[in-house]
Design a protein around this motif. Structure first.
Motif, short mmCIF file in Angstrom:
data_model
loop_
_atom_site.label_atom_id
_atom_site.label_comp_id
_atom_site.label_asym_id
_atom_site.label_seq_id
_atom_site.Cartn_x
_atom_site.Cartn_y
_atom_site.Cartn_z
N THR A 1 49.00 -105.45 -39.40
CA THR A 1 47.73 -106.18 -39.61
C THR A 1 46.91 -105.73 -40.78
OG1 THR A 1 46.86 -104.42 -38.38
CG2 THR A 1 47.42 -106.24 -37.21
N ALA A 2 45.83 -106.52 -41.20
CA ALA A 2 45.09 -106.29 -42.40
C ALA A 2 44.38 -105.00 -42.54
CB ALA A 2 44.30 -107.48 -42.58
N ALA A 3 44.17 -104.48 -43.63
CA ALA A 3 43.21 -103.26 -43.72
C ALA A 3 42.01 -103.55 -42.88
CB ALA A 3 42.96 -102.92 -45.33
N GLU A 4 41.28 -102.43 -42.41
CA GLU A 4 39.98 -102.55 -41.71
C GLU A 4 39.07 -101.28 -42.06
OE1 GLU A 4 40.08 -103.39 -37.43
OE2 GLU A 4 42.17 -103.27 -37.71
N GLU A 5 37.91 -101.71 -42.21
CA GLU A 5 36.95 -100.63 -42.68
C GLU A 5 36.65 -99.58 -41.64
OE1 GLU A 5 34.04 -98.64 -44.82
OE2 GLU A 5 35.34 -100.60 -45.44
N ARG A 6 36.85 -99.53 -40.39
CA ARG A 6 37.00 -98.78 -39.69
C ARG A 6 37.93 -97.46 -39.86
NH1 ARG A 6 38.78 -100.81 -33.81
NH2 ARG A 6 38.46 -103.03 -34.58
N PHE A 7 39.10 -97.66 -40.32
CA PHE A 7 40.12 -96.91 -40.73
C PHE A 7 39.97 -96.36 -42.21
CE2 PHE A 7 42.10 -99.08 -37.42
CZ PHE A 7 42.37 -98.23 -36.51
N ASP A 8 39.38 -97.19 -43.09
CA ASP A 8 39.30 -96.99 -44.58
C ASP A 8 38.13 -96.11 -44.62
OD1 ASP A 8 41.27 -98.82 -45.10
OD2 ASP A 8 40.18 -100.24 -46.03
N ARG A 9 37.31 -96.12 -43.77
CA ARG A 9 35.95 -95.10 -43.98
C ARG A 9 36.58 -93.98 -43.52
NH1 ARG A 9 33.39 -97.97 -40.92
NH2 ARG A 9 33.63 -96.65 -38.72
N ILE A 10 37.37 -93.66 -42.74
CA ILE A 10 38.00 -92.09 -42.22
C ILE A 10 38.89 -91.54 -43.48
CG2 ILE A 10 39.29 -90.95 -40.48
CD1 ILE A 10 38.35 -92.92 -38.52
N THR A 11 39.68 -92.45 -43.90
CA THR A 11 40.45 -91.94 -45.02
C THR A 11 39.61 -91.86 -46.34
OG1 THR A 11 41.10 -94.31 -45.64
CG2 THR A 11 42.50 -93.00 -44.18
N ARG A 12 38.58 -92.41 -46.38
CA ARG A 12 37.87 -92.21 -47.76
C ARG A 12 37.22 -90.90 -47.66
NH1 ARG A 12 36.32 -97.65 -47.65
NH2 ARG A 12 34.36 -97.14 -46.60
N LEU A 13 36.71 -90.64 -46.23
CA LEU A 13 35.89 -89.30 -46.04
C LEU A 13 36.84 -88.21 -46.23
CD1 LEU A 13 33.59 -87.71 -44.74
CD2 LEU A 13 34.51 -88.47 -42.50
N ALA A 14 38.08 -88.40 -45.80
CA ALA A 14 39.03 -87.21 -45.62
C ALA A 14 39.34 -87.00 -46.95
CB ALA A 14 40.23 -87.64 -44.80
N LYS A 15 39.65 -87.90 -47.72
CA LYS A 15 40.14 -87.72 -49.31
C LYS A 15 39.07 -87.08 -50.17
CE LYS A 15 41.82 -90.49 -53.10
NZ LYS A 15 40.79 -90.26 -54.25
N ARG A 16 37.75 -87.29 -49.86
CA ARG A 16 36.61 -86.69 -50.51
C ARG A 16 36.66 -85.20 -49.87
NH1 ARG A 16 33.84 -91.44 -49.82
NH2 ARG A 16 32.77 -90.45 -48.10
N LEU A 17 36.77 -85.16 -48.62
CA LEU A 17 36.36 -83.79 -48.00
C LEU A 17 37.20 -82.77 -48.43
CD1 LEU A 17 34.74 -82.20 -45.66
CD2 LEU A 17 36.45 -83.16 -44.07
N PHE A 18 38.53 -83.09 -48.47
CA PHE A 18 39.55 -82.07 -48.98
C PHE A 18 40.14 -82.01 -50.33
CE2 PHE A 18 40.18 -83.13 -44.03
CZ PHE A 18 40.20 -81.82 -43.83
N SER A 19 39.54 -83.03 -51.10
CA SER A 19 39.71 -83.07 -52.61
C SER A 19 41.20 -83.23 -52.85
CB SER A 19 39.23 -81.96 -53.16
OG SER A 19 37.69 -81.81 -53.23
N VAL A 20 41.85 -84.29 -52.14
CA VAL A 20 43.35 -84.62 -52.22
C VAL A 20 43.43 -85.87 -52.99
CG1 VAL A 20 44.06 -83.31 -50.18
CG2 VAL A 20 43.38 -85.54 -49.96
#
Length: 321
Positions: A25-44
């Motif tokens: 299925t297509a990308a969804e903001e509800r999941f992208d929001r979490i991955t963006r947050l995690a990427k920033r939080l852990f600096s990966v």
């Protein structure tokens, strides 16, 4: 390199995964929001919501990586789903399981990996929320707790999708779920030049079952019919309860001969069900078929309407006998 293992419960796990109605299925903001947050939080450099399918890991959300999927056998997430807690590889070059993995020796050149399993309410781990970086690093207990919290958010969103796209009574896709899956399937088939067929089932005499034997009996009839559909048609077919006593099966890569054979097999299965059932009623149905050529200007609503009209003509003939 150690290939991602496959455990004995993988068939059940895959049933849970596919029951989510989320693969491809297509990308969804509800999941992208979490991955963006995690990427920033852990600096990966990369964060993914990765779902481990039969032969691939497919990314529902992908921050920092262009690919939409990779083979399951070389995936890190294929290892992570066998752990109840976070799975960490601090330095892939120092780990013999991964040091010569193509995802390490080639792009994206993974040196650090941390993946928390996405564990559904039935206990099946369908994928991970994972962190990837091109540099080795430590991962503290506090980091593990934070990643777990974010993974639980992903599970909550997956559960929400399942609740809104599955028919509560029968456990198969509802109308909304069908439309989402069908839209994605038709898009894929159009790109690959594949024709499709939509089969529209309508239970005969369903009102009579409810009126004579009660609504509990009517519910059992619907559940039994849905179960027969899922047993007799392929995992790759899109099966749904469209509403009331109406059901759908969408076929791709199926010739006219295959459709006839599949429907005859289903008919025999239903006859066998009626012969062995302890219910006071028999199941019967009318069926209509619509065909769609690859890239044909026929949207989902028009496709459904064509199959519905074909079914109605058959049903009318039944009642005029």
């Amino acid at each position: 390199m150690l290939n991602a293992p496959i455990h004995n419960n993988d068939k059940t796990r895959l049933e849970t995964l596919r029951g989510l109605n989320v693969l491809d299925t297509a990308a969804e903001e509800r999941f992208d929001r979490i991955t963006r947050l995690a990427k920033r939080l852990f600096s990966v450099s990369i964060c993914l919501v990765s779902l481990v399918d039969e032969n691939r890991q497919w990314f529902k959300s992908c921050e920092g990586l262009v690919a939409s999927e990779t083979p399951r056998d070389i995936s890190f997430c294929g290892h992570a789903i066998h752990n109840p807690q976070v799975f960490v590889v601090n330095d892939t070059l120092l780990d013999e399981r991964f040091s010569d993995n193509p995802l390490v020796t080639e792009a994206p050149f993974i040196r650090f990996y941390a993946g928390h399993p996405l564990t559904m309410p039935d206990g099946m781990r369908v994928g991970t929320l994972c962190l990837i970086d091109e540099n080795p690093r430590d991962f503290s207990e506090e980091d593990k707790i934070a990643l777990e919290d974010l993974a639980l958010m992903v599970v909550s969103e997956l559960t929400s999708i399942q609740q809104t796209t599955l028919d509560e009574l029968t456990g198969i896709s509802n109308r909304r779920g069908f439309e989402q899956l069908a839209k994605q399937a038709l898009s894929t088939w159009d790109r690959n030049g594949i024709d499709s067929n939509l089969v529209f089932f309508d239970l005969d005499y369903f009102k009579g079952i409810n009126d004579t034997y009660g609504h509990d009996a009517g519910d059992r009839a619907l559940v039994s019919f849905a179960s027969l559909l899922t047993q007799e048609f392929r995992d790759s077919d899109v099966i749904a309860r469209f509403g009331g006593d109406e059901f759908l099966v969408l076929f791709g890569q199926s010739s006219e001969g295959h459709i006839r054979f599949a429907l005859e097999r289903f008919k025999r299965a239903l006859i066998n069900y009626n012969n062995t059932s302890t219910e006071s009623f028999d199941l019967a149905y009318s069926v209509g078929i619509a065909c769609r050529k690859s890239k044909q200007a026929l949207n989902i609503c028009q496709y459904l309407d064509a199959a519905d009209k074909a079914m109605y003509e058959v049903k009318l003939a039944h009642h005029n006998r």
